[in-house]
Design a protein around this motif. Structure first.
Motif, PDB file in Angstrom:
ATOM      1  N   SER A  46       0.882  -1.225   0.095  1.00  0.00           N
ATOM      2  CA  SER A  46       0.034   0.074  -0.034  1.00  0.00           C
ATOM      3  C   SER A  46       0.885   1.109   0.002  1.00  0.00           C
ATOM      4  N   ALA A  47       1.899   1.023   0.820  1.00  0.00           N
ATOM      5  CA  ALA A  47       2.885   2.263   0.776  1.00  0.00           C
ATOM      6  C   ALA A  47       3.476   2.485  -0.674  1.00  0.00           C
ATOM      7  N   LEU A  48       3.747   1.282  -1.104  1.00  0.00           N
ATOM      8  CA  LEU A  48       4.351   1.424  -2.557  1.00  0.00           C
ATOM      9  C   LEU A  48       3.554   1.938  -3.506  1.00  0.00           C
ATOM     10  N   ALA A  49       2.160   1.802  -3.479  1.00  0.00           N
ATOM     11  CA  ALA A  49       1.206   2.395  -4.337  1.00  0.00           C
ATOM     12  C   ALA A  49       1.095   3.970  -4.169  1.00  0.00           C
ATOM     13  N   ALA A  50       1.028   4.104  -2.808  1.00  0.00           N
ATOM     14  CA  ALA A  50       0.961   5.617  -2.616  1.00  0.00           C
ATOM     15  C   ALA A  50       2.235   6.354  -3.320  1.00  0.00           C
ATOM     16  N   ALA A  51       3.500   5.574  -2.784  1.00  0.00           N
ATOM     17  CA  ALA A  51       4.479   6.503  -3.052  1.00  0.00           C
ATOM     18  C   ALA A  51       4.857   6.578  -4.748  1.00  0.00           C
ATOM     19  N   THR A  52       4.265   5.636  -5.625  1.00  0.00           N
ATOM     20  CA  THR A  52       4.500   5.488  -6.976  1.00  0.00           C
ATOM     21  C   THR A  52       3.285   6.009  -7.782  1.00  0.00           C
ATOM     22  N   GLY A  53       2.259   6.092  -7.056  1.00  0.00           N
ATOM     23  CA  GLY A  53       1.159   6.648  -7.832  1.00  0.00           C
ATOM     24  C   GLY A  53       0.409   5.424  -8.611  1.00  0.00           C
ATOM     25  N   CYS A 359       6.135  -8.515  -7.048  1.00  0.00           N
ATOM     26  CA  CYS A 359       5.208  -7.482  -6.459  1.00  0.00           C
ATOM     27  C   CYS A 359       6.105  -6.189  -6.172  1.00  0.00           C
ATOM     28  N   ARG A 360       7.160  -6.510  -5.798  1.00  0.00           N
ATOM     29  CA  ARG A 360       7.868  -5.113  -5.175  1.00  0.00           C
ATOM     30  C   ARG A 360       8.475  -4.501  -6.480  1.00  0.00           C
ATOM     31  N   ALA A 361       8.600  -5.154  -7.639  1.00  0.00           N
ATOM     32  CA  ALA A 361       9.018  -4.473  -8.917  1.00  0.00           C
ATOM     33  C   ALA A 361       7.922  -4.195  -9.699  1.00  0.00           C
ATOM     34  N   LEU A 362       6.651  -4.530  -9.447  1.00  0.00           N
ATOM     35  CA  LEU A 362       5.544  -4.349 -10.417  1.00  0.00           C
ATOM     36  C   LEU A 362       5.027  -2.794 -10.485  1.00  0.00           C
ATOM     37  N   PRO A 363       5.436  -2.074  -9.273  1.00  0.00           N
ATOM     38  CA  PRO A 363       5.037  -0.628  -9.649  1.00  0.00           C
ATOM     39  C   PRO A 363       5.717   0.019 -10.537  1.00  0.00           C
ATOM     40  N   ASP A 364       7.233  -0.327 -10.529  1.00  0.00           N
ATOM     41  CA  ASP A 364       8.158   0.370 -11.463  1.00  0.00           C
ATOM     42  C   ASP A 364       7.640  -0.317 -12.907  1.00  0.00           C
ATOM     43  N   LEU A 365       7.294  -1.571 -13.038  1.00  0.00           N
ATOM     44  CA  LEU A 365       7.215  -2.402 -14.301  1.00  0.00           C
ATOM     45  C   LEU A 365       6.126  -1.682 -14.976  1.00  0.00           C
ATOM     46  N   ALA A 366       4.940  -1.611 -14.272  1.00  0.00           N
ATOM     47  CA  ALA A 366       3.490  -1.496 -14.822  1.00  0.00           C
ATOM     48  C   ALA A 366       2.724  -0.449 -14.174  1.00  0.00           C
ATOM     49  N   GLY A 367       2.863   0.197 -13.308  1.00  0.00           N
ATOM     50  CA  GLY A 367       2.273   1.106 -12.207  1.00  0.00           C
ATOM     51  C   GLY A 367       1.034   0.392 -11.554  1.00  0.00           C
ATOM     52  N   VAL A 369      -0.033  -2.534  -8.383  1.00  0.00           N
ATOM     53  CA  VAL A 369       0.267  -3.078  -7.103  1.00  0.00           C
ATOM     54  C   VAL A 369      -0.443  -4.339  -6.852  1.00  0.00           C
ATOM     55  N   ALA A 370      -0.109  -5.347  -6.445  1.00  0.00           N
ATOM     56  CA  ALA A 370      -0.675  -6.520  -6.107  1.00  0.00           C
ATOM     57  C   ALA A 370      -0.141  -7.255  -4.700  1.00  0.00           C
ATOM     58  N   ILE A 371      -0.490  -8.487  -4.490  1.00  0.00           N
ATOM     59  CA  ILE A 371      -0.042  -9.163  -3.200  1.00  0.00           C
ATOM     60  C   ILE A 371       0.626 -10.577  -3.579  1.00  0.00           C
ATOM     61  N   PRO A 372       1.668 -10.916  -3.167  1.00  0.00           N
ATOM     62  CA  PRO A 372       2.178 -12.421  -3.490  1.00  0.00           C
ATOM     63  C   PRO A 372       1.458 -13.426  -2.612  1.00  0.00           C
ATOM     64  N   LEU A 373       0.978 -14.452  -3.230  1.00  0.00           N
ATOM     65  CA  LEU A 373       0.262 -15.375  -2.571  1.00  0.00           C
ATOM     66  C   LEU A 373       1.176 -15.952  -1.375  1.00  0.00           C
TER      67      LEU A 373
END
Length: 416
Positions: A46-53, A359-367, A369-373
Motif C-alpha cells: 500500500s505504501a508502494l502504491a501511494a509512493a509511486t502513484g 510484486c515489489r518491482a511491479l509498480p515500476d514495471l507497470a504502475g 500493485v498486487a500481493i504475493p500469494l
C-alpha cells in the motif's frame, strides 16, 4: 523440520516470547529474528502504491459505494441521534434482520436473541471465537493459503495452527490430508468459503467430511462466510445447515463485502446459545460495542430485494472477467475464482518465479500493485505458491481498464 510438499504443516508457538502481542506477530510471520515487529507485505504494498502513484489492486476493498438505501439509512440514524453505545449483543433491528436473512436465503432458523452476536467486523468475530474456545496447546486446522489473521489469532490464543494445503492447480484440498490433519487435539476447524485469497468454494463433499471429522473428534467449526453473496455460478451453502453441524458451528459474516461498506466494520456471528454466550464474554472486553448508526443501515441492506444480491454477484463476475482477460493478455496464467474479490495469477510465464520480488518491482514495471500469494502461507509452503500473485478486481471499470492497459507493458518488457 520443514514439511514435505503435500503434507500437513504445524506452526510452533513454543519459543519464549515477551507477551501475547509477539505470539500474534510470530503467527502472522511479522516477528523478526531480533524480536522486532516487521511491517506486513500489505502495508508495504500500500505504501508502494501511494509512493509511486500505482493502481492498488492489492487491498480488497471496493472503490465504489454500496446501495443508496443503505447509505441513506446510516445518515438518517446519525441525524436521529443513534450515536451512543448500542446493546452489547447488537441492536435488535440488526439481529432480527440477520435472522430473517438466514431463513430467507438458507431456510435456516436462528433465534435473534439467543444465537446472534453483532461484532466489529468479521475479524473481531473470529478473534473472539478463537479466544473463547481455545486453550494453550489446542490445535486449529485451517486450509492454506489462509486469510492472514487466522494464524495470528490462533497464536495469540496460545494454540497451534495445523494447515492443509490447497492444490495450486485448482485450489482444492486433498481430503485424505484433511482427514489426517484433524485429530483429538483439534479444538477448531477454521474455514473460509468462498475463500480469500484464492476464490475457491468448498464443495458439498468437503463440507460433509469436515462435519463428520468435527463430530468424530469433538471439534468446533468456525466458518468465515463473508463472501456468501459474491458467488458467480452457484448458491452459497452454509456449513451449519448440513446435518450434524449446527450444534458445533460458529457462522461468521459481515455487511462490508455485500454492501461495499468495508469501513463500517459491522459483522456478526451465529452460534448455539451456550457457545454464543462464551464468545460474548470475550467480545465485551475487545470492542465492547461498535458502529451504532451503521447497524440499522446494514439491517436495511439485509432486507433488500433478491435482485440486489444477484446484481452484486453479477457485477463482480463481470469485473473478474475483465481483469482475467487483461492478465491473460499480459502473459499471466490465471486461475478462475468461483467468487469473492480476488483472482490469482501466475507470473512464471512472464519469467518471474519469485512473487515477492515481482510484486515489489511491479509498480515500476507497470504502475500496478498486487500481493504475493506467499503472504498467505507458512514459510515451508512457499515453494508451491512461489510465483503466484493475488489481484483484487472489486474496483470501478475504468480503474480495471487502466490497470489492464498498464499490465500489457509486462509482455513487452519480458520479451515473451
Amino acid at each position: 523440520m520443514p514439511a514435505r510438499p503435500g503434507t500437513v504443516a504445524t506452526v510452533s508457538t513454543d519459543a519464549p516470547v515477551p507477551g501475547p502481542w509477539s505470539r500474534a506477530a510470530r503467527g502472522a510471520g511479522l516477528l523478526g529474528d531480533d524480536g522486532s515487529l516487521r511491517p506486513s507485505i500489505f502495508a508495504e504494498m500500500s505504501a508502494l502504491a501511494a509512493a509511486t502513484g500505482s493502481i492498488n489492486l492489492g487491498q480488497g476493498f471496493p472503490d465504489y459505494d454500496g446501495p443508496p438505501e443503505v447509505l441513506e439509512a446510516a445518515r438518517q440514524a446519525i441525524a436521529d441521534g443513534i450515536n451512543q453505545y448500542p446493546p452489547g449483543l447488537g441492536m435488535p433491528v440488526l439481529r432480527n434482520a440477520i435472522a430473517r436473512h438466514q431463513q430467507r436465503f438458507y431456510d435456516q432458523l436462528v433465534d435473534p436473541d439467543r444465537e446472534v452476536l453483532v461484532t466489529a467486523g468479521a475479524t473481531e468475530a473470529i478473534a473472539a471465537s478463537l479466544l473463547a474456545l481455545l486453550e494453550p496447546g489446542d490445535e486449529v486446522v485451517m486450509l492454506e493459503p489462509y486469510y492472514d489473521s487466522y494464524a495470528a489469532l490462533t497464536a495469540l490464543a496460545g494454540a497451534r495452527a495445523v494447515t492443509v494445503p490447497l492444490d495450486p492447480r485448482g485450489f482444492t484440498p486433498d481430503l485424505d490430508q484433511l482427514a489426517a490433519a484433524v485429530t483429538d487435539r483439534t479444538r477448531v476447524i477454521l474455514l473460509n468459503s468462498p475463500h480469500n485469497p484464492t476464490g475457491t468454494v468448498l464443495d458439498r463433499t468437503t463440507l460433509e467430511l469436515i462435519v463428520e471429522l468435527a463430530n468424530r473428534h469433538d471439534a468446533y467449526i468456525i466458518s468465515d462466510e463473508v463472501y456468501e453473496h459474491l458467488l458467480f455460478a452457484q448458491p452459497h451453502v452454509p456449513i451449519a445447515t448440513l446435518p450434524g453441524a449446527a450444534e458445533r458451528t460458529i457462522t461468521i459474516s459481515s455487511g462490508g463485502k455485500t454492501f461495499s461498506a468495508t469501513g463500517w466494520k459491522i459483522g456478526w456471528l451465529l452460534a448455539p446459545p451456550a457457545i454464543r454466550d462464551a464468545i460474548l464474554a470475550v467480545k465485551q472486553f475487545l470492542t465492547f460495542v461498535n458502529g451504532a448508526p451503521f447497524q440499522p443501515a446494514i439491517a436495511i441492506g439485509l432486507d433488500l430485494p433478491d435482485a440486489y444480491f444477484a446484481d452484486v454477484a453479477a457485477s463482480l463476475a463481470r469485473r473478474c472477467g475483465l481483469l482475467s482477460a487483461g492478465l491473460q493478455s499480459a502473459g499471466f496464467s490465471v486461475s478462475a475464482p468461483a467468487g469473492g474479490y480476488f483472482i490469482v495469477a501466475d507470473a512464471a510465464p512472464l519469467g518471474y518465479d519469485d512473487a515477492v520480488a515481482f510484486c515489489r518491482a511491479l509498480p515500476d514495471l507497470a504502475g500496478v500493485v498486487a500481493i504475493p500469494l506467499t503472504a498467505f502461507v507458512q514459510p515451508e509452503r512457499v515453494g508451491a505458491y512461489r510465483s503466484l500473485v493475488r489481484f483484487a478486481f472489486c474496483k470501478r471499470d475504468e480503474v480495471l481498464d487502466d490497470a489492464v492497459s498498464r499490465l500489457t507493458r509486462l509482455r513487452s518488457a519480458s520479451g515473451r
